[in-house]
Design an enzyme around this catalytic site. Structure first.
Site, PDB file in Angstrom:
ATOM      1  N   GLU A 101     -39.005 -16.623 -13.305  1.00 49.27           N
ATOM      2  CA  GLU A 101     -39.145 -16.573 -14.761  1.00 49.27           C
ATOM      3  C   GLU A 101     -39.527 -17.920 -15.372  1.00 49.27           C
ATOM      4  OE1 GLU A 101     -35.524 -15.247 -16.580  1.00 49.27           O
ATOM      5  OE2 GLU A 101     -36.217 -15.632 -18.616  1.00 49.27           O
ATOM      6  N   HIS A 132     -35.491 -26.103 -20.164  1.00 51.19           N
ATOM      7  CA  HIS A 132     -35.667 -25.071 -21.187  1.00 51.19           C
ATOM      8  C   HIS A 132     -36.645 -25.471 -22.296  1.00 51.19           C
ATOM      9  CE1 HIS A 132     -34.805 -21.187 -22.715  1.00 51.19           C
ATOM     10  NE2 HIS A 132     -33.650 -21.060 -22.088  1.00 51.19           N
ATOM     11  N   GLU A 143     -26.294 -11.838 -25.078  1.00 52.74           N
ATOM     12  CA  GLU A 143     -27.634 -11.473 -25.540  1.00 52.74           C
ATOM     13  C   GLU A 143     -27.676 -10.052 -26.085  1.00 52.74           C
ATOM     14  OE1 GLU A 143     -30.132 -12.376 -22.118  1.00 52.74           O
ATOM     15  OE2 GLU A 143     -30.333 -14.435 -22.839  1.00 52.74           O
ATOM     16  N   LYS A 171     -23.082  -6.917 -17.497  1.00 55.52           N
ATOM     17  CA  LYS A 171     -23.403  -8.010 -18.420  1.00 55.52           C
ATOM     18  C   LYS A 171     -22.764  -7.613 -19.741  1.00 55.52           C
ATOM     19  CE  LYS A 171     -27.413 -10.151 -20.756  1.00 55.52           C
ATOM     20  NZ  LYS A 171     -28.869 -10.344 -20.696  1.00 55.52           N
ATOM     21  N   ASP A 186     -29.884 -21.672 -17.372  1.00 56.62           N
ATOM     22  CA  ASP A 186     -30.601 -20.422 -17.092  1.00 56.62           C
ATOM     23  C   ASP A 186     -31.771 -20.600 -16.120  1.00 56.62           C
ATOM     24  OD1 ASP A 186     -31.290 -17.819 -17.201  1.00 56.62           O
ATOM     25  OD2 ASP A 186     -31.978 -17.794 -19.268  1.00 56.62           O
TER      26      ASP A 186
HETATM   27  O1  GCW Z   1     -32.847 -15.705 -18.132  1.00 55.99           O
HETATM   28  C1  GCW Z   1     -32.468 -14.817 -19.133  1.00 55.99           C
HETATM   29  C2  GCW Z   1     -33.617 -13.897 -19.258  1.00 55.99           C
HETATM   30  C3  GCW Z   1     -33.236 -12.527 -19.734  1.00 55.99           C
HETATM   31  C4  GCW Z   1     -32.096 -12.025 -18.862  1.00 55.99           C
HETATM   32  C5  GCW Z   1     -30.923 -12.963 -19.028  1.00 55.99           C
HETATM   33  C6  GCW Z   1     -29.762 -12.574 -18.157  1.00 55.99           C
HETATM   34  C7  GCW Z   1     -31.616  -9.825 -18.088  1.00 55.99           C
HETATM   35  O2  GCW Z   1     -34.570 -14.473 -20.093  1.00 55.99           O
HETATM   36  O3  GCW Z   1     -34.367 -11.700 -19.643  1.00 55.99           O
HETATM   37  O4  GCW Z   1     -31.741 -10.697 -19.167  1.00 55.99           O
HETATM   38  O5  GCW Z   1     -31.293 -14.249 -18.642  1.00 55.99           O
HETATM   39  O6  GCW Z   1     -29.665 -13.127 -17.070  1.00 55.99           O
HETATM   40  O7  GCW Z   1     -28.972 -11.734 -18.540  1.00 55.99           O
END
Ligand code: GCW
Length: 738
Positions: A427, A555, A305, A301, A399
């Site tokens: 999640e 979201h 983020e 990754k 997401d």
């Molecule tokens: O869905 C989001 C999550 C993060 C996650 C990120 C990702 C691992 O809230 O916790 O981090 O995606 O997929 O990188």
């Protein structure tokens, strides 16, 4: 006295076997309950012929013998000579009979496929489990045992199956301190502290469970990576796990923190174009392969983020990914590079890009809509990645929402193999307290037509490599596994793990078929029970869509922990961390205009896909608010206005959960008390939370629509302020982010 103690011990053993605490997953292998079926199996199965001394074949032999003993309640001897009623299992190398069997039939089984046939040898009826390699035999054995567990006839078998996708992987978001990012099933199952010397039995049971559904890879560590996992100390721990998993056909992968050369290597930069950095990774790979000769590769990754990546050094994703690819290539390792990137455009770091690469990286247009970013950043690089790079794409453009349109990247990169990333840990779908069966979500995405090469260019065909003739293929599921006794927290979470594996093996299976297999193995073969539980599972995904995000909302969950509704949040650190950014409710209407008049994200799809969604009057209602800002009074197919329809959908979600509760409650006679009570309590939570979602969202959206909640929809029992003031500082799953 002695006799009493023995009696107590026997009783305790019985109780521990009887109590269904979920630990055994779908691998229960209890005695066949139907006497006629049992009798027929006993008539067809008399001995096991499974020669070979490899670790994998030994496991296959033991699994077959041990589990036939309990299923049939009798010992089935392992013998050397084929007799009538033998099960003969092996490869051309381990069994002459299998060699001849395969030569005669010319079955193309590939590296991992297997065949299960009834045939004759010297006039004797036998069952043969054949594969080219040992792992195929093990897969075949689990598959054969499943036939018995699910009480299928075994008189006339001619099964031949090969996997749809090559790399069928779990992604653990597990940290070295045993917290699990977005984990809701206890602590990480990896006890790094006691590894490598202590091998928890759970590691072996984990490998068995995965092998039984054909999962052949596991990324042990979180994509929000810690460079420590690449130090010698931790590599030795990872090696211990790899050694446990190897005979089960499972390879270990690790996440690579881009800045590791600085953090643990003592370098001053992690710039992928610096020779010393490239060399550091080459040496690191050499070291890893000295411990784990079949190491799968790295999952990365980067520049997302807050994770470091090539852009941190003014380099591109291609330059970053290819550096790893080169280091892994001598060992046939692969790089899985994630497309979940959305930092750079928003943070306007594009000054790092050389002229000419700006456009390739997506330009600042993407800042207007996070939906567009993965495509904008990766499509221009198509054809530039080395051949051992896979780009891992989340199923949807945002997401892991309850429903997303498929990511427009699928089909957009003919020269770059893409891996699917699904999320089993729920999640955004109720975490581990809601019963949500995800196979319908997985299927909806896999079956979606990208139109990349005309009709029938499904996402499944992009992923399995057949559409663009790729040599490598993969699919990943973010694991929902922890150290809770039943592995997944919610007993039905196991079904998502199971469904992921089954679909990775065979993307043609239906959600119903997979549910049925799972229910029969996990609970019972009673037809009424199977039917009722299947209905619950099949209804559950649409229920969560309705009570959380109907009609294409997305979201609008609580910030940070993503638990519960919070459509009002508008103070997140970045625009696209705020629910208001996604729903855009105002006096006129609600939804995100992604047509040409809006962000034009829809243009990232092929024209035939655009046609599904581009016109507000014909757009499939499930996706309406994904693509349109729609007037509150917009007429819906039901004849209601959008506002009324929204209210009804929220109510429908709650009603479906209530129906799930009633259906489950009627199943008590089929279940042991613990099993029944556990799911009952969880469904009660689900109902409460479904009402919470409905109430909070309708009260909030009503401040814009200014219309009454229609008859037939229950009125909220609190005011909006009450819902806005709820706080959950210790909601689970954010441990890793602290
Ligand atoms: O869905 C989001 C999550 C993060 C996650 C990120 C990702 C691992 O809230 O916790 O981090 O995606 O997929 O990188």
């Amino acid at each position: 006295m002695k006799k009493n103690i023995v009696t107590v011990i026997v009783l305790l053993l019985c109780i521990s076997v009887l109590a269904e605490d979920g630990y055994r997953l779908w691998l229960r292998y209890d005695k066949i309950s139907d006497p006629a079926v049992l009798k027929s199996y006993r008539n067809h199965i008399g001995s096991i012929v499974l020669p070979g001394s490899s670790a994998t074949l030994s496991i296959a032999r033991n699994e077959l013998q041990d589990n036939l003993r309990t299923l049939l309640d009798r010992n089935i001897p392992v013998v050397e000579k084929i007799k009538g009623k033998s099960i003969v299992a092996g490869t051309p190398a381990s069994s002459l009979f299998v060699r001849q069997f395969l030569e005669e039939r010319n079955l193309a089984l590939g590296e991992e496929g297997y065949a299960i046939y009834t045939t004759t040898a010297g006039g004797k009826n036998i069952i043969v489990i054949a594969a080219q390699n040992d792992i195929g035999v093990l897969y075949g054995v689990y598959s054969f045992l499943k036939l018995l567990q699910t009480q299928q006839p075994v008189q006339a078998l001619n099964i031949k199956t090969v996997p749809s996708v090559q790399r069928r992987m779990l992604n653990h978001w597990d940290n070295l301190n045993r917290t699990v990012e977005r984990g809701y099933a206890g602590a990480s199952i990896w006890n790094w502290h006691t590894l490598p010397d202590y091998i928890d039995k759970r590691y072996i049971d984990y490998a068995r469970a995965n092998a039984s559904i054909g999962i052949n890879g596991t990324v042990l560590t979180n994509v929000n990576a810690n460079a420590q996992s690449l130090t010698k100390e931790y590599l030795i721990k990872a090696k211990a796990l790899a050694d446990v998993f190897r005979p089960y056909g499972i390879r270990v992968y690790l996440t690579a923190r881009f800045s590791a050369p600085v953090e643990i290597g003592g370098l001053t930069t992690a710039d992928p174009l610096e020779p010393e950095v490239q060399n550091w990774w080459k040496e690191k790979c050499k070291e890893i392969y000295s411990y784990i000769p079949d190491f799968g590769g790295f999952l990365v990754k980067a520049n997302s983020e807050g994770q470091p990546g090539p852009q941190t050094y003014g380099r591109s994703h291609v330059e970053g990914a290819n550096m790893f690819a080169e280091a892994l290539e001598p060992y046939a390792g692969i790089v899985i590079w994630r497309a979940f990137v959305y930092d750079v455009r928003v943070q306007k770091k594009d000054e790092h890009f050389e002229e000419g690469k700006k456009e390739a990286a997506g330009e600042s247009i993407a800042a207007a809509d996070r939906f567009k970013q993965a495509y904008a950043e990766f499509k221009p690089f198509d054809g530039q990645f080395r051949s051992n790079v896979l780009i891992q794409v989340k199923n949807g453009p945002i997401d892991f929402q309850p429903r997303e349109p498929f990511s427009p990247l699928f089909g957009a990169t003919p020269q770059t193999p893409l891996t699917m990333e699904f999320q089993m840990t729920l999640e955004y779908l109720g975490q581990a307290t809601h019963l949500v069966y995800e196979a319908p979500l997985f299927k909806e995405v896999l079956d979606a037509d990208t139109w990349a090469k005309g009709e029938g260019s499904t996402v499944a065909r992009v992923i399995d490599g057949s559409l663009f003739q790729h040599k490598i293929s993969g699919t990943a599921g973010v694991a929902n596994i922890g150290n809770e006794r039943n592995w997944t927290g919610h007993p039905f979470g196991q079904a998502n793990w199971y469904a992921f594996g089954r679909l990775a093996w065979n993307d043609q299976l239906t959600s119903e078929e997979i549910a049925e297999e799972w229910i029969r193995q996990t609970f019972s073969n009673q037809p009424d029970f199977v039917d009722a539980v299947k209905k619950i599972m099949m209804a559950s995904r649409e229920a969560v869509v309705n009570y959380m995000t109907p009609l294409g909302l997305h979201h609008i969950m609580g910030t940070g922990h993503h638990y519960g509704p919070a459509p009002w949040v508008d103070n997140g650190g970045r625009a696209d961390w705020n629910p208001v950014y996604y729903h855009r409710a105002d006096e006129k209407g609600i939804g995100f205009d992604r047509t040409a008049a809006g962000s034009n994200a829809i243009a990232q799809y092929y024209p035939q896909v655009q046609a599904r969604w581009k016109d507000v009057n014909t757009c499939e209602e499930d996706y309406l608010l994904w693509f349109h800002h729609v007037s509150w009074l917009h007429p819906m197919k039901s004849g209601r206005t959008l506002w009324d329809e929204l209210c009804f959908r929220y109510q429908q979600g709650v009603d479906t959960v209530r129906w799930m509760q009633d259906t489950w409650n009627a199943l008590q006679p089929y279940l042991d008390r613990q099993q029944f009570e556990q799911v009952k309590m969880l469904l009660d939570i689900q109902e409460k939370e479904a009402m919470w979602w409905r109430n909070a969202c309708l009260l909030y959206f009503q401040t814009f629509s200014k219309r009454p909640i229609p008859d037939g929809v229950e009125k909220p029992d609190h005011d909006l302020e009450y819902y806005k003031n709820l706080r959950f500082p210790y909601a689970p799953g954010i441990g890793g982010r602290l």
